[in-house]
Design a protein around this motif. Structure first.
Motif, PDB file in Angstrom:
ATOM      1  N   PRO A  49       2.752  -6.622  13.035  1.00 45.22           N
ATOM      2  CA  PRO A  49       4.221  -6.576  13.127  1.00 45.22           C
ATOM      3  C   PRO A  49       4.835  -7.958  12.891  1.00 45.22           C
ATOM      4  CG  PRO A  49       3.220  -5.388  14.950  1.00 45.22           C
ATOM      5  CD  PRO A  49       2.106  -6.096  14.237  1.00 45.22           C
ATOM      6  N   GLY A  50       5.863  -7.996  12.041  1.00 48.82           N
ATOM      7  CA  GLY A  50       6.570  -9.239  11.773  1.00 48.82           C
ATOM      8  C   GLY A  50       5.822 -10.210  10.879  1.00 48.82           C
ATOM      9  N   SER A  51       4.809  -9.743  10.158  1.00 49.87           N
ATOM     10  CA  SER A  51       3.995 -10.635   9.340  1.00 49.87           C
ATOM     11  C   SER A  51       3.594  -9.934   8.047  1.00 49.87           C
ATOM     12  CB  SER A  51       2.732 -11.020  10.130  1.00 49.87           C
ATOM     13  OG  SER A  51       1.817 -11.708   9.303  1.00 49.87           O
ATOM     14  N   GLN A  52       3.258 -10.712   7.038  1.00 50.20           N
ATOM     15  CA  GLN A  52       2.708 -10.165   5.802  1.00 50.20           C
ATOM     16  C   GLN A  52       1.216  -9.891   5.944  1.00 50.20           C
ATOM     17  OE1 GLN A  52       4.378  -9.427   2.939  1.00 50.20           O
ATOM     18  NE2 GLN A  52       6.255  -9.892   4.027  1.00 50.20           N
ATOM     19  N   ASN A  54      -2.444  -8.523   7.404  1.00 42.66           N
ATOM     20  CA  ASN A  54      -2.961  -7.260   7.926  1.00 42.66           C
ATOM     21  C   ASN A  54      -4.327  -7.514   8.550  1.00 42.66           C
ATOM     22  OD1 ASN A  54      -4.381  -7.440   5.295  1.00 42.66           O
ATOM     23  ND2 ASN A  54      -5.104  -5.400   5.841  1.00 42.66           N
ATOM     24  N   GLN A 105      -2.495 -13.158  16.710  1.00 48.86           N
ATOM     25  CA  GLN A 105      -1.352 -12.262  16.565  1.00 48.86           C
ATOM     26  C   GLN A 105      -1.647 -10.891  17.166  1.00 48.86           C
ATOM     27  OE1 GLN A 105       1.741 -13.340  15.472  1.00 48.86           O
ATOM     28  NE2 GLN A 105       0.583 -15.227  15.744  1.00 48.86           N
ATOM     29  N   ARG A 108      -1.219 -10.917  20.825  1.00 47.38           N
ATOM     30  CA  ARG A 108       0.192 -10.891  21.248  1.00 47.38           C
ATOM     31  C   ARG A 108       0.760  -9.476  21.208  1.00 47.38           C
ATOM     32  NH1 ARG A 108       2.869 -16.411  20.079  1.00 47.38           N
ATOM     33  NH2 ARG A 108       1.034 -17.683  19.719  1.00 47.38           N
ATOM     34  N   VAL A 109       0.252  -8.659  20.286  1.00 44.19           N
ATOM     35  CA  VAL A 109       0.761  -7.300  20.139  1.00 44.19           C
ATOM     36  C   VAL A 109       0.150  -6.363  21.180  1.00 44.19           C
ATOM     37  CG1 VAL A 109       0.822  -5.304  18.568  1.00 44.19           C
ATOM     38  CG2 VAL A 109       1.239  -7.608  17.681  1.00 44.19           C
ATOM     39  N   ARG A 172       1.135   0.457  18.705  1.00 48.42           N
ATOM     40  CA  ARG A 172       1.795  -0.799  18.356  1.00 48.42           C
ATOM     41  C   ARG A 172       1.533  -1.303  16.943  1.00 48.42           C
ATOM     42  NH1 ARG A 172       2.410  -4.219  23.772  1.00 48.42           N
ATOM     43  NH2 ARG A 172       2.772  -2.472  25.171  1.00 48.42           N
TER      44      ARG A 172
END
Length: 177
Positions: A49-52, A54, A105, A108-109, A172
């Motif tokens: 989420p919020g990033s390019q 994967n 990341q 964090r999710v 999420r």
């Protein structure tokens, strides 16, 4: 005419690299999917989420939570005298930093701040020194060794925790493709 046809529709170097990478991800997925029999949840190709970026694979099980980055290389990987990992003339530090970033990341999710998310780079096609090497804090593993390595880890999550974290991950994260 046939030669012209072949040259006209030859994939670009970038397209060829993407195809090799996708093949490596599919191979890693096939290696990881049997982990479900051992109490692991395995999710593939998730958008951060919020990033390019994967996640190639998010693996949640008794041994912990792991972000697995699949790589398809040829030849061999080598460590230099200062502990840096190379593939031919290419330093793999950017690859290791990317894997570490993706794991941070993902942590964090996910809902449980007490659960560490560990990055792993799974390598197909190239020889990894000693089958597994840790450099810049990131394990780099011959992909074929990955399932047995994960199953052999000591349990740090109980079945209820595995189920809860996996359930939240499914909520999420969304599929990248």
């Amino acid at each position: 005419m046939a030669a012209g046809w072949g040259l006209r529709f030859r994939p670009s170097p970038d397209a060829s690299a993407w195809q090799r990478g996708a093949a490596g991800e599919r191979r890693t997925a096939r290696l990881l999917d049997p982990l479900a029999r051992h109490g692991w949840a395995v999710l593939h190709d998730l958008a951060l989420p919020g990033s390019q970026a994967n996640l190639d694979h998010l693996v949640i099980g008794p041994g912990g939570v792991f972000v697995i980055d699949s790589k398809q290389y040829r030849g061999r990987l080598q460590l230099d005298s200062s502990g840096r990992l190379w593939h031919g003339r290419h330093l793999l530090a950017p690859t290791l930093r990317a894997a570490d970033f993706e794991a941070d990341q993902a942590a964090r999710v996910l809902p449980d701040p007490g659960v560490a998310v560990v990055p792993i780079v799974a390598v197909h096609g190239a020889q990894v020194p000693w089958g597994k090497v840790v450099t810049d804090g990131v394990p780099v593993v011959a992909a074929r060794r990955l399932p047995s390595m994960l199953v052999a880890l000591p349990a740090v999550l109980g079945p209820e925790q595995v189920a809860a974290v996996a359930s939240q991950a499914r909520i999420r994260f969304r599929a990248a493709a």
